[in-house]
Structure formats: C-alpha cells, structure tokens
Design an enzyme around this catalytic site. Structure first.
Site, PDB file in Angstrom:
ATOM      1  N   GLN A 137       0.833  -1.192   0.000  1.00 35.43           N
ATOM      2  CA  GLN A 137       0.000   0.000   0.000  1.00 35.43           C
ATOM      3  C   GLN A 137       0.880   1.260   0.000  1.00 35.43           C
ATOM      4  O   GLN A 137       0.568   2.241  -0.657  1.00 35.43           O
ATOM      5  CB  GLN A 137      -0.938   0.008   1.215  1.00 35.43           C
ATOM      6  CG  GLN A 137      -1.994   1.104   1.186  1.00 35.43           C
ATOM      7  CD  GLN A 137      -2.966   0.947   0.024  1.00 35.43           C
ATOM      8  OE1 GLN A 137      -3.297  -0.161  -0.377  1.00 35.43           O
ATOM      9  NE2 GLN A 137      -3.407   2.065  -0.537  1.00 35.43           N
ATOM     10  N   ALA A 158      -5.350   4.853  -0.438  1.00 32.00           N
ATOM     11  CA  ALA A 158      -5.307   5.011   1.010  1.00 32.00           C
ATOM     12  C   ALA A 158      -3.886   5.204   1.508  1.00 32.00           C
ATOM     13  O   ALA A 158      -2.941   4.615   0.978  1.00 32.00           O
ATOM     14  CB  ALA A 158      -5.919   3.788   1.680  1.00 32.00           C
ATOM     15  N   SER A 163      -5.909   1.394   4.660  1.00 33.12           N
ATOM     16  CA  SER A 163      -6.622   0.766   3.548  1.00 33.12           C
ATOM     17  C   SER A 163      -7.402  -0.456   4.000  1.00 33.12           C
ATOM     18  O   SER A 163      -6.890  -1.300   4.737  1.00 33.12           O
ATOM     19  CB  SER A 163      -5.638   0.338   2.462  1.00 33.12           C
ATOM     20  OG  SER A 163      -6.316  -0.439   1.495  1.00 33.12           O
ATOM     21  N   HIS A 165      -8.024  -2.761   2.125  1.00 31.66           N
ATOM     22  CA  HIS A 165      -7.392  -3.906   1.468  1.00 31.66           C
ATOM     23  C   HIS A 165      -6.417  -4.618   2.402  1.00 31.66           C
ATOM     24  O   HIS A 165      -6.167  -5.803   2.248  1.00 31.66           O
ATOM     25  CB  HIS A 165      -6.689  -3.458   0.195  1.00 31.66           C
ATOM     26  CG  HIS A 165      -7.642  -3.184  -0.935  1.00 31.66           C
ATOM     27  ND1 HIS A 165      -8.188  -4.176  -1.706  1.00 31.66           N
ATOM     28  CD2 HIS A 165      -8.172  -2.025  -1.396  1.00 31.66           C
ATOM     29  CE1 HIS A 165      -9.005  -3.652  -2.610  1.00 31.66           C
ATOM     30  NE2 HIS A 165      -9.023  -2.341  -2.435  1.00 31.66           N
ATOM     31  N   ASP A 172     -11.380  -5.454  -5.088  1.00 31.97           N
ATOM     32  CA  ASP A 172     -11.758  -4.670  -6.262  1.00 31.97           C
ATOM     33  C   ASP A 172     -12.096  -5.660  -7.354  1.00 31.97           C
ATOM     34  O   ASP A 172     -11.315  -6.570  -7.632  1.00 31.97           O
ATOM     35  CB  ASP A 172     -10.587  -3.790  -6.723  1.00 31.97           C
ATOM     36  CG  ASP A 172     -10.217  -2.742  -5.690  1.00 31.97           C
ATOM     37  OD1 ASP A 172     -11.083  -2.396  -4.866  1.00 31.97           O
ATOM     38  OD2 ASP A 172      -9.064  -2.284  -5.713  1.00 31.97           O
ATOM     39  N   GLU A 221     -16.287   4.520  -5.885  1.00 33.58           N
ATOM     40  CA  GLU A 221     -15.544   3.352  -6.386  1.00 33.58           C
ATOM     41  C   GLU A 221     -16.513   2.191  -6.554  1.00 33.58           C
ATOM     42  O   GLU A 221     -16.642   1.351  -5.654  1.00 33.58           O
ATOM     43  CB  GLU A 221     -14.415   2.961  -5.415  1.00 33.58           C
ATOM     44  CG  GLU A 221     -13.292   3.960  -5.358  1.00 33.58           C
ATOM     45  CD  GLU A 221     -12.030   3.407  -4.678  1.00 33.58           C
ATOM     46  OE1 GLU A 221     -12.062   2.241  -4.205  1.00 33.58           O
ATOM     47  OE2 GLU A 221     -11.040   4.131  -4.635  1.00 33.58           O
ATOM     48  N   TRP A 223     -16.267  -0.430  -7.888  1.00 40.09           N
ATOM     49  CA  TRP A 223     -15.594  -1.729  -7.967  1.00 40.09           C
ATOM     50  C   TRP A 223     -15.121  -2.251  -6.610  1.00 40.09           C
ATOM     51  O   TRP A 223     -14.714  -3.390  -6.495  1.00 40.09           O
ATOM     52  CB  TRP A 223     -14.369  -1.606  -8.888  1.00 40.09           C
ATOM     53  CG  TRP A 223     -13.410  -0.550  -8.405  1.00 40.09           C
ATOM     54  CD1 TRP A 223     -12.421  -0.697  -7.467  1.00 40.09           C
ATOM     55  CD2 TRP A 223     -13.369   0.826  -8.801  1.00 40.09           C
ATOM     56  NE1 TRP A 223     -11.774   0.503  -7.263  1.00 40.09           N
ATOM     57  CE2 TRP A 223     -12.329   1.442  -8.068  1.00 40.09           C
ATOM     58  CE3 TRP A 223     -14.097   1.591  -9.719  1.00 40.09           C
ATOM     59  CZ2 TRP A 223     -12.012   2.797  -8.220  1.00 40.09           C
ATOM     60  CZ3 TRP A 223     -13.775   2.942  -9.859  1.00 40.09           C
ATOM     61  CH2 TRP A 223     -12.750   3.524  -9.120  1.00 40.09           C
ATOM     62  N   HIS A 224     -15.136  -1.392  -5.604  1.00 42.66           N
ATOM     63  CA  HIS A 224     -14.545  -1.775  -4.314  1.00 42.66           C
ATOM     64  C   HIS A 224     -15.621  -2.324  -3.375  1.00 42.66           C
ATOM     65  O   HIS A 224     -16.528  -1.611  -2.974  1.00 42.66           O
ATOM     66  CB  HIS A 224     -13.850  -0.565  -3.692  1.00 42.66           C
ATOM     67  CG  HIS A 224     -13.218  -0.851  -2.345  1.00 42.66           C
ATOM     68  ND1 HIS A 224     -11.854  -0.882  -2.155  1.00 42.66           N
ATOM     69  CD2 HIS A 224     -13.766  -1.106  -1.132  1.00 42.66           C
ATOM     70  CE1 HIS A 224     -11.600  -1.149  -0.875  1.00 42.66           C
ATOM     71  NE2 HIS A 224     -12.749  -1.277  -0.234  1.00 42.66           N
TER      72      HIS A 224
HETATM   73 ZN   LIG Z   1     -10.299  -1.115  -3.492  1.00 42.64          ZN
END
Ligand SMILES: [Zn+2]
Length: 408
Positions: A137, A158, A163, A165, A172, A221, A223-224
């Site tokens: 990240q 982020a 994040s 993630h 994503d 977003e 897609w997230h």
């Molecule tokens: Zn993402």
C-alpha cells in the site's frame, strides 16, 4: 492559539475514541440496536432502527455504539480517521481459486460463491485486487502521490495503514473483458450493475458509494467491495445506511472536503476561530467564526494571518486554523469583471473536464497504449477534432487521446 472553545455537544473526532472506550460494555450493549443477532432480513425495513435515526447528536451516537476496531473481526471499521491497529496488521490470507488475488479465507470463499452465482446470470466477474500489505500500500500511495500530488492521491488511494485492502476483507472487482476497469463507468457495466444489486447476499457491500465522498473520504468506487459476512451485510442493507460510517454512527468523522469544492479565494475554519480587527492576537475580536465554515479570502496575508470576509464582516484570522486555503488570484489593477473575461478566453481555447479517471492513450481507441491516467475532475485542453468518439487532448504537458464519453 487563537480560537475559542465552546461547550458544544459535538465532540471533536479526537475525543470520540477514548470516550467510546471508556463507556461500559453493558451500556453499549443495551443501546446497540445493530448487533447482527437482532437484525435480520425478516424484519421489515421500516422497523429497523437505522444508525441515523438512532440519535440526534454525535455524543449520543458515541454512547450508543462501540466502534469495531479489531482487524481480526469482519465487522472492523477502517478509514482515514480509524486506521488499522496495529498499523502493520497482516491477516492470514488465501488465494482466490484460479487467481493470485488473496483474501481472508472466509471472504475468499464468499467471493467464489458470488462469482459462481453471477456466472449463472451470465455475468463474468474478475478479481482485480484483494489483500494488500502495508508495504504494498505504501508503494501504491507513494506512486500516486508522485503522479498526482498528495491531495488527489489521498482521494483515490489510502495512506498505508488506512486501507481496507490491508484487512484482507476488501476486493476490487472487474469485468472479465476488463471494460471500464477501476473507473466510474464500471458502475454501468454488467458486473458493476450485478454486484451493486447482489453482492450483499454474499456478505459484500459497496464501500465507497456515489455522493458519499465527504463521509468515506474516497471518490465513488463502484468496484470496491468490502466483506462483512452475510449477517452484517444484510443488517447494513436493511438499516438504509449509505456508508459503514453512517451505520456505525461516525458519519461525520472522515469528512474531508472534496477538492472540487475548493473555490478560489476561500478557506475553511478548523476550529471556532476569532476574527480580529488586525493581524495578531493583540487586536480586538470582531466575531467568532464557527468550526468548519467557509470564509472568503480577500487576498491579503500578514505574518501567518489572513484577511477574510465572513457573515458580511471583514477581519483577520490566524492561518493555523484554516484549511483548504486557496488564495484568490491577485490582480489588483484589474476591474471586477476581469475574471469573466479570462473565463470567456478560456472557453475559446477548448477545454473539457474529465468525469472519470480517464486513460490517455497513444491513439483513438482502447487498443492503443495507455500513456497516463488523468484523474477525474481535471481540465484537459482539446487540441484537435473528434475522431470516432475520441478527442486529442493535452494534460500535464503530455498529449494523447481520450474517450469523449468521459469529458464534459
Ligand atoms: Zn479497493
């Protein structure tokens, strides 16, 4: 320090966590209407208490809920205000079958079920990015910062340690054919539409919805997706909350004004701030500007103090408690309508605004190589005529082609 503290019922974000932590668990449990066990899809939406209707001010909200901060738990809240703790938290992850994208085992399993269900509907989901370590990240964030600068980078990427993630619970997704990958237009693709409607059934929720940028701190977003588990995801959906922040009652905590809202010649107060008759605390207080208000800058600055206009009064405030300072372009000899003139001049040299993170390519079509990605909301200069839906443009000193669909 030149600001007035008021006994406001609203607590500063910095006070929230310690206060919540000091409340007894029993009290919180009593007040907490959102525990997965009490909420279910059988309950009609109207009888579900939403996070927003629960309380009238932030102090009550804090009393009502214990913020889930344990990154080992699927209910964890992670955002810019509530980073991962420990910062370099690293979960156990597994690769999603058939990919090298990794998630926590429970999320990976749910994701695979979701992909199968989508395939039955003829929708082909691709895993783009899942677990990202703190180090990864950091690389990403530094990369974006180099290209776009910190302010914009933080809208699309982020800060390491903040994040989702990194929890192993966020993914994503994209279309198998890569259409509109990681772009706002993904929302209108088969996978984008299908996931927006169905992901919650598998425990995933759209984490950064449109119109919630000031709450989540991130651009839209589509897609997230964030894995919450099916029980919590359904409870979340039934609550009507638009963000996890709202669901947990901390919707105001990540408020970062969108860069597009920064108007030339304005700034925002970050405290209840005294406006004085001159630049310095020895001058008389004219009025106190509340925290979070937008003030007009006159363009004059003196040893860290700015001359501002607020509520039809003009005076001086300490720059320490101003954010988003955007000084007006100073052209003292120009008459008032000079800005209009330059505007019309600007519109003659054709410019357009990007409505998505937009790839600039070497030619007019997606088969051409990507030169760079222009962030959403940026102005580009159109340098020639449209060719089969593509414009030749200039941005950041580079020339290439972009799809006209994402220009306004
Ligand atoms: Zn993402």
């Amino acid at each position: 320090m030149d600001f007035t503290l008021r006994t406001s019922p609203k607590l500063s974000p910095a006070l929230k966590v310690p206060l919540a932590a000091s409340l007894s668990v029993a009290l919180m449990t009593t007040l907490l209407p959102l525990s997965p066990a009490t909420a279910s899809t059988d309950v009609p939406a109207t009888t579900t208490i939403s996070a927003q209707s629960l309380s009238v001010d932030s102090s009550v909200q804090i009393a009502a809920k214990k913020l889930p901060r344990d990154p080992n738990n699927i209910n964890v809240l992670v955002n810019k205000k509530y980073p991962l703790s420990p910062k370099k938290f690293a979960p156990k992850t597994v690769a999603i079958s058939g990919t090298d994208v990794r998630l926590k085992a429970s999320a990976a399993k749910a994701y695979s079920s979701m992909v199968k269900a989508a395939a039955k509907d003829g929708v082909k989901i691709r895993a783009v990015s899942g677990y990202r370590s703190y180090v990864r990240q950091a690389e990403l964030y530094n990369y974006y910062t180099r290209i776009y600068g910190q302010s914009y980078a933080s809208k699309i990427s982020a800060v390491p340690g903040t994040s989702e993630h990194q929890t192993g619970l966020a993914i994503d997704i994209g279309n198998k054919n890569k259409a509109c990958g990681l772009q706002a237009c993904f929302a209108n693709t088969p996978v984008g539409k299908w996931a927006a409607k169905n992901a919650y059934k598998f425990g995933f929720v759209l984490r950064y919805p449109k119109g919630q940028e000031s709450i989540t701190g991130y651009s839209f977003e589509p897609w997230h997706f964030r894995y919450l588990g099916t029980t919590l995801a359904k409870s979340y959906k039934n609550s009507g909350a638009k963000t996890l922040e709202a669901y947990y009652g901390v919707a105001s905590s990540t408020k970062t004004p969108a860069p597009t809202k920064t108007v030339k010649g304005t700034a925002r107060t970050t405290a209840n701030l005294n406006m004085r008759s001159g630049a310095g605390t020895s001058n008389r207080i004219l009025l106190t500007i509340p925290n979070g208000k937008s003030v007009k800058l006159t363009g004059s600055k003196k040893s860290g103090w700015y001359q501002v206009t607020y509520s039809s009064k003009t005076g001086w405030v300490s720059g320490t408690y101003l954010s988003n300072i955007s000084m007006p372009s100073k052209s003292s000899k120009a008459p008032k309508d000079s800005s209009k003139k330059s505007e019309s001049k600007a519109s003659k040299t054709k410019t357009a605004k990007t409505t998505a993170n937009l790839n600039m390519r070497t030619g007019n079509g997606t088969n051409h190589r990507i030169k760079l990605t222009i962030p959403r909301g940026k102005m580009v200069t159109i340098t020639g005529v449209k060719k089969s839906g593509w414009y030749p443009v200039k941005y950041a000193g580079r020339s290439g082609w972009v799809s006209a669909t994402y220009l306004r």
